[in-house]
Structures are given as structure tokens and as C-alpha cells.
Design a protein around this motif. Structure first.
Motif, mmCIF file in Angstrom:
data_model
loop_
_atom_site.group_PDB
_atom_site.id
_atom_site.type_symbol
_atom_site.label_atom_id
_atom_site.label_comp_id
_atom_site.label_asym_id
_atom_site.label_seq_id
_atom_site.Cartn_x
_atom_site.Cartn_y
_atom_site.Cartn_z
ATOM 1 N N GLU A 138 1.008 -1.133 -0.059
ATOM 2 C CA GLU A 138 0.070 -0.020 0.045
ATOM 3 C C GLU A 138 0.679 1.287 0.101
ATOM 4 O O GLU A 138 1.681 1.289 0.616
ATOM 5 N N PRO A 139 0.568 2.178 -0.958
ATOM 6 C CA PRO A 139 1.373 3.389 -0.824
ATOM 7 C C PRO A 139 1.506 4.040 0.531
ATOM 8 O O PRO A 139 0.735 4.147 1.292
ATOM 9 N N GLU B 199 5.484 8.970 2.249
ATOM 10 C CA GLU B 199 6.436 9.722 3.248
ATOM 11 C C GLU B 199 7.766 8.792 3.340
ATOM 12 O O GLU B 199 8.677 9.151 3.455
ATOM 13 N N HIS B 200 7.231 7.267 3.347
ATOM 14 C CA HIS B 200 8.416 6.549 3.579
ATOM 15 C C HIS B 200 8.950 5.712 2.560
ATOM 16 O O HIS B 200 10.022 5.165 2.720
ATOM 17 N N ARG B 201 8.035 5.021 1.668
ATOM 18 C CA ARG B 201 8.376 4.011 0.652
ATOM 19 C C ARG B 201 8.397 4.711 -0.642
ATOM 20 O O ARG B 201 7.797 5.846 -1.109
ATOM 21 N N VAL C 266 10.471 -4.729 -3.108
ATOM 22 C CA VAL C 266 10.201 -4.973 -1.805
ATOM 23 C C VAL C 266 8.602 -5.473 -1.816
ATOM 24 O O VAL C 266 7.596 -4.297 -2.151
ATOM 25 N N SER C 267 8.250 -6.480 -1.241
ATOM 26 C CA SER C 267 6.434 -6.866 -1.421
ATOM 27 C C SER C 267 6.479 -7.353 0.231
ATOM 28 O O SER C 267 7.311 -8.158 0.927
ATOM 29 N N PRO C 268 5.272 -7.121 0.687
ATOM 30 C CA PRO C 268 4.820 -7.233 1.948
ATOM 31 C C PRO C 268 4.353 -8.916 1.972
ATOM 32 O O PRO C 268 3.684 -9.226 0.922
ATOM 33 N N ALA C 269 4.447 -9.731 3.062
ATOM 34 C CA ALA C 269 4.028 -10.744 3.119
ATOM 35 C C ALA C 269 2.639 -10.781 3.109
ATOM 36 O O ALA C 269 1.692 -9.946 3.556
ATOM 37 N N ASN D 123 8.579 -0.913 7.593
ATOM 38 C CA ASN D 123 9.485 -0.271 7.353
ATOM 39 C C ASN D 123 9.409 1.410 7.275
ATOM 40 O O ASN D 123 10.118 2.237 6.837
ATOM 41 N N GLY D 124 8.065 1.685 7.692
ATOM 42 C CA GLY D 124 7.807 3.235 7.914
ATOM 43 C C GLY D 124 7.730 3.749 9.261
ATOM 44 O O GLY D 124 8.791 3.690 9.999
#
Length: 546
Positions: free
Chosen positions: A178-179, A182-184, A192-195, A220-221
Motif C-alpha cells: 500500500e502506498p 512519506e516512507h516508501r 520489496v513486497s509485503p507478506a 519499514n515506515g
């Protein structure tokens, strides 16, 4: 029955996608053929001197080599002791464990440790193109805000602080979750993908929340800017395939005439003229070769980098004299300050019903504090699901990410082939044992919550142990997750080895870019911080030379 419009749409999509996939596959095959032919030619015609020599193709070295090779007027040599990464064991994400103790592993072993009841534990490290990023569990963890701010304070260089580093992360990432503007970041070389959380994975986040541990939209945010929390894991995996840093950075540039990637070449010594580095000595094809370079970058990892420095006369004077190695530069911090992340992988529960295999990688990941008085997390817990013949299980793996214990490395001889002693000193500080046992209790509290009742049947291991009995189990089973760090630290005190621009103190034309330069170990898995170290090194070299 399928509607005609849907059937027509699918037929149209198939007509469009099939030739597109075939085109992509042909382009990939063409690139692979060009790379093989180019690298065979470049290796057969090794130059006597290169502009830059990068030693080690891991998560930092691959980045440095790529960024320098982006300038077509610069000749770069990337030297790797291991071999090719083009094997299913590396490429298929679910097979990552098969690389441990294989020919793609340096197979280091720590010295017997009285705090571990005399055990000697493995210290795995990648010996293959991609280094650790080709044999690890592919987890992407940036490190905590306070890690980077500490690096900046130790060096008095704001280029290392969190805000500066966050800009680099945003620039290099290709985040598929998800966007989070600010951080990604998106569009960079690092996918990089989330589980994808199964219901039992979501239960871990819900259980943590019920205990007052916040949950976050991504790992990682915001989560790594405060006291911790819980979120889905994040990985360098796409369509079941590993994405090593080498494959993302270096491989696409290997068809260029200015980047030579030399495998099965072990760096044995630095070539020094007084205090100036002129090149490297390598063992290659049963011969010793000397290759010159304008600048040499060591990215051999936190064991081999200090080993090479010491065998080249850079280290503690008394240690070098002990082995008859002529002193070039007295740097007592070389090989000191050894740090690693500790893990107890034996917190397991039997599941009520079958679960989907999570491929030995995490579902949910939690960062929290073993002591409420701490301001930032010192414990990481990841959740793993396993399909077994008897009954499926859930494992929670507590990891100590802010150890207080410090170890050291010691040469056993002056010959480059002489092994190195790794005195890891795990549990040398008793506070680390307490933190691990507290983390085990936290795992139990999470699993014992009402949220998990529909999923879990019983605790399998370690069982109802507390106090000294639990401590003994931990001493007998604790291991490492192979994040060896800090043995050539960056800083300004007498034990520092490099300055903020990664230059080795007292030696010209020599820099270090790997986990050994960390002043303290990062909070979480080491691959992502090592990429940042590589990016920073490349920025510095470009500013100085290009």
C-alpha cells in the motif's frame, strides 16, 4: 456458464500477454548470452590495473560496483571468492536453507563458548555472487531511526542520519505494498513486497495489539521510528524467486565492457606502498596474481574484511607482532567490537488445523522491548508456519537485535589460508540472556491470547520451563541469524577503523563498505542497511573522483 464478454476478454488478454511474455523471455535470454560472452572475454583478458577494485559481491559490494560502472569511462573490477549464483538453490526462495553449510557458504565456526555450555556454533556467510543476499531469508528491514542517528552522531556526519538515509531508501525501493509516500519509494532497483498474511498471521498482529503493542501499515515506515510494533513481514521475493542484491544491481550491467566480475578469486593481501594502497593480491586459477587499482573497496564482510586488513599489516600492533606480520598501520579496533543477532528458534505450537506453508520466511514480524524502560525495541520476533507430516505448526522466533555482548576476531597465522578465530562471546553480558528469556515469555503471552485459540492446540517447545531451567535450554539452543557486524567500525574514537567517508585511518586509497563499519549492529536484518552502506560509499567515491 462464462459470459461471452468475459470469455472474449480472457481470449484477448491471452493473445496480448502470451507474446509479451515470450518477448520478455527472449530479451532475458539475449542479455544472459551477452553477459556470458562479455564476462568470459573480460576474465580472459584481465587488466593489470583498474580504476576501482571492489572486493566482495555481497549486499554492499554489488551496489558499489554497479554505481561506479554506470560511468562508461570508469573500469571496475568486482572480485568474488565464490562461484555463480545461477542455481535453483539460490534462485528459488523456498530453498534458501539448502545453501547453509553448502559450497556457497564460508562455513565459519565460532570458538567454543563457556556461556553456551561449551558449544561452538556455525557462523554462516555467503560465498557466492550476491554474498549473503544470495543465501539469506530475503527479509528487508531498514533498521531503526535511532540506529542511523547513532551512526551520524558517532561520525559527526549528518549524511548518515535517519532523514538522509530515508531519502536513499525511498530512491532505491520499488515498494509493491500500500502506498506510503512519506516512507516508501517506487521505481527503484530494489523490489520489496509485503507478506500475504494468512488468518493465523493476522492473529499475531491482533494479539499484539490486545497487549498494547501497536500495529502498522508496513514494517519499514512509522513502525521503525518509535518504540516498535507489529506488521506483515517484507521480502525480496517475486513470483517465488529470490531477488538478490547482486541480481538487482550488478547483473544487468555485466554486458558492459567496463565491468569485470571475477569469480573463484580470493583476495589474499592488499598491495601497499608505504601507507598507500596500490591494488590487491588474489589467488586465481591456482596462481597468485597482483592487480593494481586507483582505489580499493573492501566489502568482504565482518569476518573477512578485518582478516585481510590484519594479514596486510593493518591492525593492532601487538597482535601483528605475535604472528610476525610487519606493521603498516596501528589500528587496535580491527577485529574488535564483534556483534551479531542471537536467536532461539524453538518456540513452537501445534496448530488446530492445516495451515499454508510460509516457505521458512515470516508471516508477521514484531519489534518490541524486553524491558519497559527501553525507549526503542531490542527484540524482534518473526512468525513462521510449517507443514509437517504429524501436525502443522507455528513457530515464533525471538531474536535479540540490540545485544550488549561484544566479541573479537583473532588471526591464527600470517598465511592468508590460515583460519581466523571468531570469539563471538555470546551471553558475555548476562543482560543478553535475560533479554532472550523475556522474549520467549513474550512469545508465549502472544500465543496464549484468546485471539489464537481457534488456531493453536498446544505448545510443543520449549514447554513449561521458567527460571534457571529455561536459561539452560536457551544456553543449549541459542544460535545466530548470521548478521556479523561492527569489526571495523566507523567513528572518531581510538577504536574506530574508518571515518565517515569510509576511508581506513592512516591508509590512502582504501575504503570499507560492508557490515563491519557499523558502530553498532542495526535493529533487524542486515541486508537493507548494507545496501545503504554501498550506496553511501558509491556517492562518496563519485564525489571524490568522478
Amino acid at each position: 456458464m462464462m459470459s461471452r464478454s468475459i470469455a472474449d476478454s480472457r481470449s484477448w488478454a491471452h493473445t496480448l500477454i502470451t507474446p509479451l511474455c515470450e518477448t520478455v523471455n527472449r530479451m532475458s535470454e539475449d542479455l544472459g548470452s551477452r553477459i556470458r560472452a562479455n564476462q568470459e572475454k573480460l576474465s580472459a583478458e584481465l587488466k593489470s590495473c583498474y580504476d576501482f577494485i571492489v572486493c566482495g559481491s555481497g549486499s554492499s559490494g554489488s551496489v558499489v560496483a554497479r554505481r561506479l560502472a554506470e560511468n562508461p569511462d570508469v573500469n571496475v573490477l568486482l572480485v568474488e571468492a565464490g562461484g555463480n549464483d545461477d542455481t535453483p538453490n539460490v534462485m528459488k526462495a523456498s530453498l534458501w536453507r539448502t545453501n547453509l553449510a553448502s559450497e556457497r557458504d564460508w562455513n565459519f565456526q565460532a570458538q567454543p563458548n563457556a556461556h553456551l555450555n561449551g558449544r561452538s556454533i556455525p557462523m554462516n556467510m555467503g560465498k557466492v555472487l550476491g554474498g549473503g543476499s544470495s543465501i539469506n531469508a530475503m527479509s528487508w528491514v531498514r533498521g531503526h531511526k535511532t540506529d542511523w542517528d547513532f551512526f551520524a552522531s558517532e561520525t559527526d556526519d549528518m549524511a548518515w542520519n535517519y532523514e538522509s538515509v530515508k531519502r536513499i531508501y525511498r530512491r532505491i525501493e520499488d515498494w509493491s505494498g500500500e502506498p506510503d509516500t512519506e516512507h516508501r519509494g517506487t521505481g527503484g532497483p530494489v523490489f520489496v513486497s509485503p507478506a500475504h498474511l494468512q488468518p493465523i498471521g493476522s492473529a499475531m498482529c491482533e494479539s499484539a495489539r490486545s497487549m498494547g503493542i501497536p500495529t502498522f501499515e508496513n514494517l519499514n515506515g512509522r513502525m521503525m521510528e518509535g518504540e516498535g510494533g507489529c506488521s506483515a513481514g517484507e521480502f525480496r521475493i517475486q513470483d517465488g524467486r529470490r531477488l538478490s542484491i547482486f541480481r538487482s544491481y550488478t547483473f544487468p550491467y555485466m554486458d558492459r565492457p567496463n565491468l569485470t566480475v571475477l569469480t573463484h578469486a580470493t583476495v589474499t593481501r592488499l598491495i601497499l606502498e608505504g601507507k598507500r594502497t596500490c591494488g590487491i593480491e588474489i589467488a586465481y586459477k591456482s596462481k597468485v596474481r597482483r592487480i593494481g587499482g586507483l582505489e580499493v573497496v573492501l566489502a568482504l564482510g565482518a569476518i573477512n574484511t578485518p582478516k585481510l586488513l590484519m594479514q596486510s599489516g593493518i591492525g593492532d600492533q601487538s597482535e601483528l607482532q605475535r604472528l610476525g606480520i610487519p606493521l603498516v598501520q596501528h589500528l587496535p579496533g580491527v577485529g574488535q567490537n564483534f556483534q551479531d543477532h542471537l536467536t532461539f528458534a524453538n518456540c513452537m505450537w501445534e496448530c488446530q488445523q492445516p495451515v499454508g506453508e510460509s516457505g521458512n520466511v515470516a508471516q508477521a514480524i514484531l519489534f518490541w522491548k524486553s524491558d519497559p524502560s527501553l525507549e526503542t525495541p531490542d527484540v524482534q520476533i518473526f512468525q513462521r508456519l510449517q507443514v509437517q507430516a504429524s501436525a502443522d505448526s507455528m513457530t515464533m522466533v525471538p531474536i535479540l537485535v540490540r545485544p550488549k555482548s561484544r566479541g573479537h576476531l583473532r588471526l591464527t597465522g600470517a598465511n592468508p589460508l590460515d583460519p581466523i578465530e571468531i570469539h563471538a562471546n555470546i551471553f558475555g553480558d548476562p543482560g543478553d540472556l535475560k533479554a532472550v528469556t523475556t522474549a520467549i515469555e513474550l512469545c508465549r503471552d502472544i500465543a496464549d491470547s484468546d485471539v489464537f485459540r481457534p488456531f493453536l492446540k498446544r505448545e510443543i517447545t520449549p514447554g513449561p520451563l521458567k527460571g534457571s531451567a529455561l536459561e539452560q535450554i536457551v544456553r543449549n539452543a541459542v544460535s545466530t541469524i548470521w548478521h556479523q557486524s561492527c569489526t571495523a567500525k566507523m567513528g572518531r574514537d581510538p577504536m574506530s577503523v574508518v571515518d565517515s567517508r569510509l576511508k581506513v585511518y592512516g591508509i590512502d586509497n582504501l575504503r570499507i563498505a560492508d557490515a563491519s563499519i557499523m558502530p553498532r549492529i542495526s535493529t533487524g536484518n542486515a541486508m537493507a542497511p548494507c545496501v545503504i552502506i554501498g550506496e553511501r560509499c558509491a556517492e562518496i567515491l563519485k564525489a571524490d573522483y568522478l
